[in-house]
Design a protein around this motif. Structure first.
Motif, PDB file in Angstrom:
ATOM      1  N   MET A   1      11.369  27.933 -38.819  1.00 26.05           N
ATOM      2  CA  MET A   1      12.101  27.220 -39.852  1.00 26.05           C
ATOM      3  C   MET A   1      11.124  26.479 -40.738  1.00 26.05           C
ATOM      4  N   LYS A   2      11.130  26.811 -42.004  1.00 29.52           N
ATOM      5  CA  LYS A   2      10.245  26.140 -42.939  1.00 29.52           C
ATOM      6  C   LYS A   2      10.760  24.731 -43.248  1.00 29.52           C
ATOM      7  N   ALA A   3       9.858  23.868 -43.654  1.00 27.24           N
ATOM      8  CA  ALA A   3      10.225  22.488 -44.001  1.00 27.24           C
ATOM      9  C   ALA A   3      11.175  22.463 -45.188  1.00 27.24           C
ATOM     10  N   ALA A   4      12.054  21.481 -45.200  1.00 21.75           N
ATOM     11  CA  ALA A   4      12.946  21.233 -46.326  1.00 21.75           C
ATOM     12  C   ALA A   4      12.458  19.990 -47.070  1.00 21.75           C
ATOM     13  N   ASP A   5      12.982  19.751 -48.251  1.00 30.77           N
ATOM     14  CA  ASP A   5      12.578  18.575 -49.029  1.00 30.77           C
ATOM     15  C   ASP A   5      12.759  17.284 -48.233  1.00 30.77           C
ATOM     16  N   GLU A   6      13.865  17.220 -47.438  1.00 29.48           N
ATOM     17  CA  GLU A   6      14.138  16.006 -46.664  1.00 29.48           C
ATOM     18  C   GLU A   6      13.077  15.727 -45.607  1.00 29.48           C
ATOM     19  N   CYS A   7      12.355  16.755 -45.206  1.00 29.58           N
ATOM     20  CA  CYS A   7      11.337  16.586 -44.172  1.00 29.58           C
ATOM     21  C   CYS A   7      10.212  15.654 -44.631  1.00 29.58           C
ATOM     22  N   TYR A   8       9.999  15.584 -45.930  1.00 30.65           N
ATOM     23  CA  TYR A   8       8.926  14.726 -46.445  1.00 30.65           C
ATOM     24  C   TYR A   8       9.168  13.267 -46.049  1.00 30.65           C
ATOM     25  N   GLY A   9      10.394  12.796 -46.249  1.00 31.05           N
ATOM     26  CA  GLY A   9      10.711  11.414 -45.895  1.00 31.05           C
ATOM     27  C   GLY A   9      10.587  11.159 -44.407  1.00 31.05           C
ATOM     28  N   CYS A  10      10.963  12.136 -43.600  1.00 28.80           N
ATOM     29  CA  CYS A  10      10.841  12.007 -42.148  1.00 28.80           C
ATOM     30  C   CYS A  10       9.375  11.910 -41.736  1.00 28.80           C
ATOM     31  N   LEU A  11       8.532  12.738 -42.348  1.00 25.25           N
ATOM     32  CA  LEU A  11       7.103  12.702 -42.036  1.00 25.25           C
ATOM     33  C   LEU A  11       6.456  11.405 -42.524  1.00 25.25           C
ATOM     34  N   GLU A  12       6.972  10.874 -43.619  1.00 27.49           N
ATOM     35  CA  GLU A  12       6.472   9.583 -44.108  1.00 27.49           C
ATOM     36  C   GLU A  12       6.804   8.474 -43.110  1.00 27.49           C
ATOM     37  N   ARG A  13       8.024   8.493 -42.579  1.00 24.74           N
ATOM     38  CA  ARG A  13       8.404   7.505 -41.555  1.00 24.74           C
ATOM     39  C   ARG A  13       7.558   7.684 -40.302  1.00 24.74           C
ATOM     40  N   LEU A  14       7.281   8.942 -39.954  1.00 24.07           N
ATOM     41  CA  LEU A  14       6.441   9.231 -38.795  1.00 24.07           C
ATOM     42  C   LEU A  14       5.054   8.619 -38.963  1.00 24.07           C
ATOM     43  N   ALA A  15       4.471   8.755 -40.149  1.00 25.67           N
ATOM     44  CA  ALA A  15       3.135   8.222 -40.403  1.00 25.67           C
ATOM     45  C   ALA A  15       3.107   6.710 -40.208  1.00 25.67           C
ATOM     46  N   ARG A  16       4.117   6.034 -40.718  1.00 27.05           N
ATOM     47  CA  ARG A  16       4.185   4.574 -40.585  1.00 27.05           C
ATOM     48  C   ARG A  16       4.446   4.162 -39.135  1.00 27.05           C
ATOM     49  N   GLN A  17       5.321   4.897 -38.475  1.00 29.46           N
ATOM     50  CA  GLN A  17       5.649   4.577 -37.088  1.00 29.46           C
ATOM     51  C   GLN A  17       4.453   4.771 -36.167  1.00 29.46           C
ATOM     52  N   ALA A  18       3.770   5.911 -36.294  1.00 32.06           N
ATOM     53  CA  ALA A  18       2.639   6.213 -35.422  1.00 32.06           C
ATOM     54  C   ALA A  18       1.527   5.182 -35.587  1.00 32.06           C
ATOM     55  N   ALA A  19       1.239   4.802 -36.832  1.00 30.48           N
ATOM     56  CA  ALA A  19       0.185   3.815 -37.082  1.00 30.48           C
ATOM     57  C   ALA A  19       0.573   2.452 -36.525  1.00 30.48           C
ATOM     58  N   THR A  20       1.840   2.078 -36.670  1.00 30.99           N
ATOM     59  CA  THR A  20       2.325   0.791 -36.171  1.00 30.99           C
ATOM     60  C   THR A  20       2.223   0.717 -34.652  1.00 30.99           C
ATOM     61  N   LEU A  21       2.538   1.833 -33.983  1.00 35.47           N
ATOM     62  CA  LEU A  21       2.475   1.863 -32.523  1.00 35.47           C
ATOM     63  C   LEU A  21       1.041   1.944 -31.999  1.00 35.47           C
ATOM     64  N   ALA A  22       0.147   2.474 -32.821  1.00 37.30           N
ATOM     65  CA  ALA A  22      -1.221   2.738 -32.351  1.00 37.30           C
ATOM     66  C   ALA A  22      -2.083   1.498 -32.247  1.00 37.30           C
ATOM     67  N   THR A  23      -1.815   0.479 -33.064  1.00 35.64           N
ATOM     68  CA  THR A  23      -2.695  -0.694 -33.077  1.00 35.64           C
ATOM     69  C   THR A  23      -1.969  -1.929 -33.582  1.00 35.64           C
ATOM     70  N   ASP A  24      -2.449  -3.088 -33.144  1.00 30.90           N
ATOM     71  CA  ASP A  24      -1.950  -4.370 -33.655  1.00 30.90           C
ATOM     72  C   ASP A  24      -2.805  -4.884 -34.803  1.00 30.90           C
ATOM     73  N   ASP A  25      -3.899  -4.213 -35.070  1.00 31.39           N
ATOM     74  CA  ASP A  25      -4.803  -4.608 -36.138  1.00 31.39           C
ATOM     75  C   ASP A  25      -4.171  -4.235 -37.487  1.00 31.39           C
ATOM     76  N   GLU A  26      -3.756  -5.223 -38.247  1.00 26.69           N
ATOM     77  CA  GLU A  26      -3.012  -4.958 -39.467  1.00 26.69           C
ATOM     78  C   GLU A  26      -3.837  -4.211 -40.511  1.00 26.69           C
ATOM     79  N   LEU A  27      -5.115  -4.523 -40.603  1.00 31.57           N
ATOM     80  CA  LEU A  27      -5.971  -3.836 -41.569  1.00 31.57           C
ATOM     81  C   LEU A  27      -6.146  -2.372 -41.177  1.00 31.57           C
ATOM     82  N   ALA A  28      -6.423  -2.133 -39.900  1.00 33.62           N
ATOM     83  CA  ALA A  28      -6.582  -0.761 -39.426  1.00 33.62           C
ATOM     84  C   ALA A  28      -5.281   0.020 -39.596  1.00 33.62           C
TER      85      ALA A  28
END
Length: 280
Positions: A1-28
């Motif tokens: 199944m190829k990505a749909a336009d809506e997948c972009y927003g989901c991947l954007e949320r994923l990027a923010r979520q993964a970084a938030t969970l990975a570290t408490d260092d706000e700059l990093a």
């Protein structure tokens, strides 16, 4: 199944979520989010499967943060919820037969790191009414199959998978397939050991990757060989549907999932949040 336009927003949320969970260092964290979003802008395409970009985001976050398992705490929470709720759910289903075992297994697929805990709990204790139900076809085939792969999804789902694993092993060898190392909340060999479920899971191997679903470009040669040689494959979750639906249908893969996002539901032709047992 190829990505749909809506997948972009989901991947954007994923990027923010993964970084938030990975570290408490706000700059990093801010740097990782910026780099991940740049990667997303550069690599996203509706001509590609979304898990490929998701994997690149996860790899970037893990490398920059030095945290190999950003979802560890979230995963432990989901495991605790699933362990308790599975004991409530299972008595309501006849796990002496394939249909009841499959219902328990698909209920476990309600677990998702993007979904609120209260929604997960509601869906885990709900009823199953398959919008697509090829379970009888698969059950008939499994009685003649000698070699079966069970492609596992999220760590908390393992409790819900055990009755189905046990039922299928009456007829042949079933190998439980997990991820080689952490990605999102997907189950790994270490998670199985932490849950004390090695005996229940039995024969186990990995995809050789840390990708949602499976990216065959990264999968181990052993997994690819086993995949080709398997008589039947039961694939849990949307990630495996997104990736394996790109392959030709051979009538040997049963997709067992809850369609929790609109692009997947639309691809399957079912209402959002439907349960699906699709043989292709």
């Amino acid at each position: 199944m190829k990505a749909a336009d809506e997948c972009y927003g989901c991947l954007e949320r994923l990027a923010r979520q993964a970084a938030t969970l990975a570290t408490d260092d706000e700059l990093a964290r801010a740097t990782m989010i910026s780099e991940s979003l740049e990667l997303l802008r550069r690599d996203f395409s509706c001509g590609e499967v979304s898990i490929v970009v998701a994997t690149r985001i996860h790899d970037l976050v893990k490398a920059r943060s030095g945290n190999s398992d950003p979802y560890r705490e979230m995963k432990d929470g989901e495991i605790a919820i699933a362990r308790g709720l599975c004991k409530e759910v299972q008595p309501g289903h006849d796990v002496s037969g394939f249909e009841g075992c499959l219902e328990v297994a698909v209920l476990g697929n309600a677990i998702d790191f993007f979904r609120p805990v209260e929604i997960i709990k509601r869906d885990l204790t709900g009823e199953v009414c398959f919008a697509i139900n090829d379970s009888k076809l698969f059950a008939a085939k499994i009685k003649r199959a000698g070699k079966v792969l069970y492609l596992a999804d999220n760590a908390g789902e393992v409790f819900f998978d055990l009755p189905l694993l046990s039922w299928m092993r009456q007829f042949g060898r079933v190998t439980y397939v997990v991820k080689d190392s952490p990605v999102q909340n997907d189950v790994t060999p270490e998670d199985v050991r932490r849950m004390g479920l090695e005996v229940g899971v039995g024969d186990m191997m990995t995809t050789g990757t840390a990708t949602p679903g499976v990216d065959f470009a990264q999968a181990s040669s052993e997994f690819k060989r086993q995949f080709l040689e398997a008589d039947l494959i039961l694939a849990k979750g949307m990630g495996y549907y997104e990736s394996l639906s790109e392959l030709s249908a051979e009538g040997k893969v049963l997709h067992c999932l809850m369609a929790k996002c609109r692009p997947v539901a639309r691809s399957l032709g079912v209402p959002l949040n439907s349960h699906v047992a699709l043989l292709r």
